[in-house]
Design an enzyme around this catalytic site. Sequence first.
Site, mmCIF file in Angstrom:
data_model
loop_
_atom_site.group_PDB
_atom_site.id
_atom_site.type_symbol
_atom_site.label_atom_id
_atom_site.label_comp_id
_atom_site.label_asym_id
_atom_site.label_seq_id
_atom_site.Cartn_x
_atom_site.Cartn_y
_atom_site.Cartn_z
ATOM 1 N N GLU A 185 27.950 43.203 50.697
ATOM 2 C CA GLU A 185 28.475 42.082 49.918
ATOM 3 C C GLU A 185 29.604 42.593 49.038
ATOM 4 O O GLU A 185 29.657 42.277 47.854
ATOM 5 C CB GLU A 185 27.357 41.429 49.078
ATOM 6 C CG GLU A 185 27.617 39.965 48.744
ATOM 7 C CD GLU A 185 28.583 39.752 47.568
ATOM 8 O OE1 GLU A 185 28.784 38.596 47.172
ATOM 9 O OE2 GLU A 185 29.121 40.725 47.047
ATOM 10 N N GLU A 194 38.017 43.726 47.777
ATOM 11 C CA GLU A 194 37.198 44.911 47.534
ATOM 12 C C GLU A 194 37.068 45.789 48.780
ATOM 13 O O GLU A 194 36.177 46.643 48.860
ATOM 14 C CB GLU A 194 35.818 44.496 47.018
ATOM 15 C CG GLU A 194 35.889 43.778 45.676
ATOM 16 C CD GLU A 194 34.523 43.418 45.125
ATOM 17 O OE1 GLU A 194 33.515 43.984 45.594
ATOM 18 O OE2 GLU A 194 34.454 42.556 44.231
#
Length: 298
Positions: A185, A194
Amino acid sequence: LTASSIAMGKATTVKEVKPKWVKRQEREATVASVAAPRYSDSFIPPGCDDDEQDEESSRYEQVMTKGHWCPPRLRGRNDSLVEAVNDWHFAMLNDSHRNQFYWDALAACVKGKCVMDIGSGSGLLALMAAKLGAEKVVAIEASRDMVDLARLNAEKNGQADRLQIIHGLSSKVHANCKADVIVSETLGALMLGEGMLDYMADARQRLGKADCQVVPRGGAQFAQLISSVSLAMVSSVQKQCSLGFDLSAIGCLQDTGKIFFSKQWGFRLNSLPDLQGMSERISIFEADFQNGDRRDIP
């Protein structure tokens, strides 16, 4: 995940445009000559302190304003990690819709399998996999502080003997077993902000079995025009608030060239009571975490 562009005006009825998932097309022969992505230049997560990053990290008490008291529980902690946890990590862990999505997805594929959690953080997804019957769970986390806390969480939830927690960037880790399922995640409001596509591509190639399953299999980045009086009050000059004086000239300094996150102003968009959509939600691009890499993104 949604990144919203902001505009003020009359709201219209919003219709969601769902992404059309298509099977990844084989690359043309000319693409084969393109160099493989360099995962070493991808996003480095806050609090990462493996190897060379450890020497560059600051401790919480070192960056405090002189004279301020440092809570003992924060002394020696990685400062960028503390900032990140307070900035968005608590809110993420409390996102029940997100948590339910991962629980349902893992429930369908982890029983009796070897599961690898990339960027495990608090260890929540690894704990889910263990509780759902995974034979082995390997959690990989780049922050030493988070590794220690994930181990405590595993103990508190009776799963310490089911989890192997490794300190390091997943792109540098060499595991003893190949994963049947890889879950992560490492997503942001900007979906690929990210480095998830890079880290998952690397994990599939090095850490997973040839037929490993990735959770989630893919994602779409959405954008939408919105309107909010509350948002306008912190992002532009409002004549009714300045005793009738026209201060609109200052508006020439309004920064519309960068992306701003509303958390910088102390709130999140979904908490605004007067938030209204002015356009359809549109899919800007899609990412295939099961098969793709950065070369597939337009």
